[in-house]
Enzyme design. Structure first.
Site, PDB file in Angstrom:
ATOM      1  N   ASP A 125       2.271   0.784  -8.287  1.00 11.93           N
ATOM      2  CA  ASP A 125       3.649   0.784  -8.799  1.00 11.93           C
ATOM      3  C   ASP A 125       4.503   1.831  -8.075  1.00 11.93           C
ATOM      4  O   ASP A 125       5.696   1.619  -7.858  1.00 11.93           O
ATOM      5  CB  ASP A 125       3.664   1.091 -10.306  1.00 11.93           C
ATOM      6  CG  ASP A 125       3.163  -0.095 -11.125  1.00 11.93           C
ATOM      7  OD1 ASP A 125       2.835  -1.144 -10.524  1.00 11.93           O
ATOM      8  OD2 ASP A 125       3.103   0.034 -12.369  1.00 11.93           O
ATOM      9  N   ASN A 147      -7.838  -5.821  14.837  1.00  8.66           N
ATOM     10  CA  ASN A 147      -8.154  -4.757  13.878  1.00  8.66           C
ATOM     11  C   ASN A 147      -9.653  -4.511  13.914  1.00  8.66           C
ATOM     12  O   ASN A 147     -10.438  -5.456  13.855  1.00  8.66           O
ATOM     13  CB  ASN A 147      -7.739  -5.168  12.458  1.00  8.66           C
ATOM     14  CG  ASN A 147      -6.234  -5.305  12.303  1.00  8.66           C
ATOM     15  OD1 ASN A 147      -5.470  -5.017  13.224  1.00  8.66           O
ATOM     16  ND2 ASN A 147      -5.798  -5.749  11.142  1.00  8.66           N
ATOM     17  N   GLU A 186      -5.198  -1.952  14.182  1.00 13.30           N
ATOM     18  CA  GLU A 186      -5.731  -1.083  13.117  1.00 13.30           C
ATOM     19  C   GLU A 186      -7.064  -0.532  13.579  1.00 13.30           C
ATOM     20  O   GLU A 186      -7.887  -1.267  14.119  1.00 13.30           O
ATOM     21  CB  GLU A 186      -5.994  -1.859  11.810  1.00 13.30           C
ATOM     22  CG  GLU A 186      -4.773  -2.188  11.012  1.00 13.30           C
ATOM     23  CD  GLU A 186      -5.110  -2.917   9.695  1.00 13.30           C
ATOM     24  OE1 GLU A 186      -6.200  -2.686   9.127  1.00 13.30           O
ATOM     25  OE2 GLU A 186      -4.274  -3.709   9.254  1.00 13.30           O
ATOM     26  N   GLN A 212       0.805  -1.217   0.000  1.00 12.00           N
ATOM     27  CA  GLN A 212       0.000   0.000   0.000  1.00 12.00           C
ATOM     28  C   GLN A 212       0.844   1.276   0.000  1.00 12.00           C
ATOM     29  O   GLN A 212       0.318   2.347  -0.294  1.00 12.00           O
ATOM     30  CB  GLN A 212      -0.963  -0.018   1.190  1.00 12.00           C
ATOM     31  CG  GLN A 212      -1.960  -1.179   1.105  1.00 12.00           C
ATOM     32  CD  GLN A 212      -2.916  -1.221   2.278  1.00 12.00           C
ATOM     33  OE1 GLN A 212      -2.628  -1.862   3.282  1.00 12.00           O
ATOM     34  NE2 GLN A 212      -4.049  -0.557   2.177  1.00 12.00           N
ATOM     35  N   HIS A 237       1.123  -9.226   4.389  1.00 15.61           N
ATOM     36  CA  HIS A 237      -0.058  -8.359   4.279  1.00 15.61           C
ATOM     37  C   HIS A 237      -0.547  -8.420   2.828  1.00 15.61           C
ATOM     38  O   HIS A 237      -0.582  -7.408   2.128  1.00 15.61           O
ATOM     39  CB  HIS A 237       0.281  -6.940   4.733  1.00 15.61           C
ATOM     40  CG  HIS A 237      -0.914  -6.124   5.139  1.00 15.61           C
ATOM     41  ND1 HIS A 237      -1.057  -5.553   6.384  1.00 15.61           N
ATOM     42  CD2 HIS A 237      -2.026  -5.766   4.456  1.00 15.61           C
ATOM     43  CE1 HIS A 237      -2.204  -4.889   6.445  1.00 15.61           C
ATOM     44  NE2 HIS A 237      -2.809  -4.995   5.287  1.00 15.61           N
ATOM     45  N   ASN A 295      -1.830 -10.961   8.014  1.00 11.30           N
ATOM     46  CA  ASN A 295      -2.821  -9.926   8.298  1.00 11.30           C
ATOM     47  C   ASN A 295      -4.245 -10.395   7.990  1.00 11.30           C
ATOM     48  O   ASN A 295      -4.529 -10.845   6.884  1.00 11.30           O
ATOM     49  CB  ASN A 295      -2.534  -8.663   7.478  1.00 11.30           C
ATOM     50  CG  ASN A 295      -3.515  -7.549   7.814  1.00 11.30           C
ATOM     51  OD1 ASN A 295      -3.554  -7.086   8.950  1.00 11.30           O
ATOM     52  ND2 ASN A 295      -4.329  -7.163   6.851  1.00 11.30           N
ATOM     53  N   GLU A 296      -5.121 -10.262   8.979  1.00 11.46           N
ATOM     54  CA  GLU A 296      -6.564 -10.472   8.811  1.00 11.46           C
ATOM     55  C   GLU A 296      -6.918 -11.684   7.951  1.00 11.46           C
ATOM     56  O   GLU A 296      -7.463 -11.541   6.849  1.00 11.46           O
ATOM     57  CB  GLU A 296      -7.202  -9.219   8.201  1.00 11.46           C
ATOM     58  CG  GLU A 296      -7.061  -7.990   9.067  1.00 11.46           C
ATOM     59  CD  GLU A 296      -7.883  -6.808   8.560  1.00 11.46           C
ATOM     60  OE1 GLU A 296      -8.463  -6.893   7.470  1.00 11.46           O
ATOM     61  OE2 GLU A 296      -7.949  -5.807   9.275  1.00 11.46           O
ATOM     62  N   ARG A 328       3.808   0.210  12.775  1.00  6.57           N
ATOM     63  CA  ARG A 328       3.545  -1.106  12.207  1.00  6.57           C
ATOM     64  C   ARG A 328       3.565  -1.010  10.688  1.00  6.57           C
ATOM     65  O   ARG A 328       2.860  -0.191  10.099  1.00  6.57           O
ATOM     66  CB  ARG A 328       2.178  -1.626  12.674  1.00  6.57           C
ATOM     67  CG  ARG A 328       1.770  -2.884  11.947  1.00  6.57           C
ATOM     68  CD  ARG A 328       0.402  -3.424  12.348  1.00  6.57           C
ATOM     69  NE  ARG A 328       0.073  -4.525  11.453  1.00  6.57           N
ATOM     70  CZ  ARG A 328      -1.131  -4.762  10.931  1.00  6.57           C
ATOM     71  NH1 ARG A 328      -2.150  -3.979  11.233  1.00  6.57           N
ATOM     72  NH2 ARG A 328      -1.326  -5.763  10.109  1.00  6.57           N
ATOM     73  N   HIS A 366      -1.295  -5.051 -13.458  1.00  3.31           N
ATOM     74  CA  HIS A 366      -0.670  -4.759 -14.753  1.00  3.31           C
ATOM     75  C   HIS A 366      -1.483  -5.392 -15.887  1.00  3.31           C
ATOM     76  O   HIS A 366      -1.625  -4.825 -16.959  1.00  3.31           O
ATOM     77  CB  HIS A 366       0.779  -5.245 -14.774  1.00  3.31           C
ATOM     78  CG  HIS A 366       1.659  -4.441 -13.867  1.00  3.31           C
ATOM     79  ND1 HIS A 366       2.775  -4.952 -13.243  1.00  3.31           N
ATOM     80  CD2 HIS A 366       1.561  -3.160 -13.446  1.00  3.31           C
ATOM     81  CE1 HIS A 366       3.336  -4.021 -12.482  1.00  3.31           C
ATOM     82  NE2 HIS A 366       2.612  -2.931 -12.592  1.00  3.31           N
ATOM     83  N   TYR A 409     -12.899  -1.709  12.672  1.00  6.32           N
ATOM     84  CA  TYR A 409     -13.304  -0.507  11.937  1.00  6.32           C
ATOM     85  C   TYR A 409     -14.757  -0.124  12.144  1.00  6.32           C
ATOM     86  O   TYR A 409     -15.099   1.051  12.139  1.00  6.32           O
ATOM     87  CB  TYR A 409     -13.072  -0.710  10.427  1.00  6.32           C
ATOM     88  CG  TYR A 409     -11.616  -0.683  10.043  1.00  6.32           C
ATOM     89  CD1 TYR A 409     -10.988   0.510   9.709  1.00  6.32           C
ATOM     90  CD2 TYR A 409     -10.862  -1.853  10.015  1.00  6.32           C
ATOM     91  CE1 TYR A 409      -9.645   0.536   9.362  1.00  6.32           C
ATOM     92  CE2 TYR A 409      -9.519  -1.833   9.668  1.00  6.32           C
ATOM     93  CZ  TYR A 409      -8.915  -0.626   9.348  1.00  6.32           C
ATOM     94  OH  TYR A 409      -7.591  -0.601   9.020  1.00  6.32           O
TER      95      TYR A 409
HETATM   96  C1  PNW Z   1      -7.897  -3.708   6.429  1.00  8.60           C
HETATM   97  N1  PNW Z   1     -14.203  -4.795   5.876  1.00  8.60           N
HETATM   98  O1  PNW Z   1      -8.708  -4.329   5.490  1.00  8.60           O
HETATM   99  C2  PNW Z   1      -6.479  -3.952   5.943  1.00  8.60           C
HETATM  100  O2  PNW Z   1      -5.679  -4.597   6.905  1.00  8.60           O
HETATM  101  C3  PNW Z   1      -5.803  -2.742   5.408  1.00  8.60           C
HETATM  102  O3  PNW Z   1      -4.791  -3.129   4.511  1.00  8.60           O
HETATM  103  C4  PNW Z   1      -6.799  -1.796   4.783  1.00  8.60           C
HETATM  104  O4  PNW Z   1      -6.194  -0.707   4.148  1.00  8.60           O
HETATM  105  C5  PNW Z   1      -7.713  -1.322   5.894  1.00  8.60           C
HETATM  106  O5  PNW Z   1      -8.329  -2.397   6.573  1.00  8.60           O
HETATM  107  C6  PNW Z   1      -8.806  -0.370   5.424  1.00  8.60           C
HETATM  108  O6  PNW Z   1      -9.673  -1.012   4.523  1.00  8.60           O
HETATM  109  C7  PNW Z   1     -10.075  -4.384   5.630  1.00  8.60           C
HETATM  110  O7  PNW Z   1     -14.892  -4.792   4.840  1.00  8.60           O
HETATM  111  C8  PNW Z   1     -10.855  -4.305   4.494  1.00  8.60           C
HETATM  112  O8  PNW Z   1     -14.751  -4.897   6.993  1.00  8.60           O
HETATM  113  C9  PNW Z   1     -12.218  -4.440   4.570  1.00  8.60           C
HETATM  114  C10 PNW Z   1     -12.813  -4.651   5.806  1.00  8.60           C
HETATM  115  C11 PNW Z   1     -12.051  -4.709   6.963  1.00  8.60           C
HETATM  116  C12 PNW Z   1     -10.671  -4.582   6.868  1.00  8.60           C
END
Ligand code: PNW
Length: 491
Positions: free
Chosen positions: A59, A316, A387, A26, A129, A173-174, A84, A46, A318
């Site tokens: 890229d 993590n 996260e 990223q 990741h 990761n996740e 991190r 690509h 959100y």
């Molecule tokens: C995480 N959802 O991904 C990743 O670890 C990161 O790389 C990413 O940039 C970040 O969250 C923000 O999206 C997720 O749909 C993507 O719940 C989607 C979900 C959760 C985490």
């Protein structure tokens, strides 16, 4: 807005760790520089240049392969003690295998970690990741158990090369998010097998994690004295209609199929997949005429290797989902993880959605998630939020992010002080705007804005960078920026 005048001021303990997070693909760019090999994201984007929302790829990204010194300056300005990021597997092993180690890649990471340590910033490093070397994806990626052996080699090589500098390791990761999207068919590499490969991915990542955890503890820990864990995506689920038992069951089922699937084998006393997960997938497989369960079984030895294979809980988080039991009109693909889970996932329409559509803001979900984990797996294991964040569309005065961080961090304070939860740290996603996978650069998660039209990728602190710095320094949130989401109408 009604403010609760009974709100207490709480402080983050002195040893509470603040950090910011990123990931290699990223941010790094330099996709074919310095001897780097090709990852599936390089290759696929690509070959399908219009795949992402804005037709972009990574890229160049934020060009952190060249601009890491500037990144470190930015981290310093935030006042946090931890950073991190992840290693790019193909930057270290261009063919994916450790018969050829790319010295330039190794030098890049060693320099990055040394510079961070010089600036009093502790590196926290994710091994994987999502940027898998192309060669393994051609073999089925995580759905092929051969990837375990190669991941083991890569992990051991990384501990050997960087373990003197890196004391915090995250393996994969996740895994839930990764298996559901990349093996269920919603993202690159587009392997669409939501009922079979998705669970092979789940199973193999758990086994890979256990193996690498044991290797670290057997071969490296005495000398390197680090910690290692598996970062889990833990969004909260609550019943859409709290009065309906079938919705309550659906929310719990969703949590078990999403978080418990990975947490139970590692953190529970009994180990293995949760009973509910095992039964649902076994039963559905049987009804569908499969000769065996689509979710593989662990051997006793594997159950033991997984049990306790974590030095802290990397969480993590959100958003929060509203979950309801399906009705007869609801259709599911068969076989699939969604059908096995048997719930419908919705959002509360009264919550704000500042950026990306899946992310509605409901901060109490973080505290409730932590409570659920603690109730299931006990309070001994320290929890670190690795996260948490929200996206914007490019504004510098990012008030939505400012209130997001204040809201979620206040819930963490409540978790610590009122629930007695063992929360030891918090990492904001993300240090700066970066390549947001399928959304390209259209969704911006950064504390710093990055100008992707500028060849220099100029970085500018957003308002949230200043406010986050204040939180880190004062060790408490700013009540002026709290903007509580309405409680859901739990009919
Ligand atoms: C995480 N959802 O991904 C990743 O670890 C990161 O790389 C990413 O940039 C970040 O969250 C923000 O999206 C997720 O749909 C993507 O719940 C989607 C979900 C959760 C985490």
């Amino acid at each position: 807005l009604e403010m609760d005048n009974k709100m207490k001021i709480y402080y983050f303990p002195d040893d509470f760790a603040f950090g910011v997070s990123t990931a290699a693909y990223q941010i790094e760019g330099a996709w074919n520089e310095g001897g780097k090999g090709e990852s599936i994201w390089d290759k696929y984007l690509h070959e399908h240049p219009k795949y992402t929302k804005d037709g972009s790829n990574a890229d160049i990204a934020t060009d952190s392969y060249h601009k890491y010194i500037e990144d470190i300056e930015m981290i310093k300005k935030l006042g946090v003690g931890y950073y991190r990021t992840s290693l790019s597997w193909p930057r270290i092993l261009p063919d994916g295998t450790d018969n050829k180690i790319n010295k330039e890649g190794v030098l890049y990471y060693r320099t990055l970690f040394k510079e961070l340590i010089k600036a009093n910033i502790t590196p926290v490093v994710t091994l994987y990741h999502w940027d898998m070397p192309t060669i393994f994806v051609d073999l089925g990626g995580w759905s092929n158990p051969v990837s375990l052996d190669y991941f083991e080699d890569y992990a051991r090589t990384s501990f050997r090369l960087f373990g003197d500098l890196v004391k915090y390791w995250l393996t994969v990761n996740e895994p839930h998010q990764h298996c559901v999207s990349s093996y269920g068919g919603s993202t690159i590499p587009g392997l669409k097998s939501p009922g079979v490969a998705l669970y092979l991915c789940t199973h193999n990542i758990l086994l890979a994690h256990a193996r690498v955890y044991r290797i670290y503890h057997q071969e490296f820990r005495d000398e390197q004295k680090g910690k290692i864990t598996l970062p889990l995506d833990c969004n909260w689920s609550m019943p859409k209609h709290n009065g309906r038992p079938e919705d309550q069951e659906a929310a719990e089922r969703h949590l078990e199929m999403h978080v418990g699937m990975f947490a139970h084998p590692i953190y529970s006393k009994t180990g293995d997949y949760p009973e509910l997960v095992r039964q649902r997938i076994d039963n559905a497989s049987h009804e569908e005429g499969f000769p065996r369960s689509r979710l593989p079984y662990f051997t006793d030895e594997q159950i033991e290797a997984l049990k306790g294979s974590s030095d802290f809980f990397s969480l993590n988080h959100y958003t929060t989902y509203l979950i309801r039991a399906p009705s007869i009109e609801d259709e599911f693909e068969i076989p699939s993880y969604d059908h096995d889970t048997g719930v419908k996932v919705e959002q509360d329409l009264s919550w704000s959605v500042p950026g990306v559509s899946w992310l509605s803001v409901y901060a109490p979900g973080l505290r409730k998630m932590i409570k659920w984990i603690t109730k299931k797996y006990g309070n001994e294991i320290p929890i670190i939020v690795t996260e948490n964040g929200v996206s914007d569309r490019g504004q510098i005065d990012d008030y939505d992010r400012v209130s997001y961080f204040n809201e979620y961090l206040y819930e963490l304070l409540l978790a610590i002080h009122e629930d007695g939860s063992n929360v030891k740290g918090y990492f904001a996603w993300s240090l700066m705007d970066n390549f947001e996978w399928d959304d390209g650069y259209s969704q911006k998660f950064g504390l710093y804005k990055v100008d992707f039209n500028d060849p220099k990728r100029k970085r500018t602190p957003k308002l949230s960078a200043k406010i986050f710095h204040n939180i880190v320094c004062t060790r408490t949130v700013d009540f002026n920026f709290l903007k509580p989401s309405p409680e859901p109408q739990l009919l």
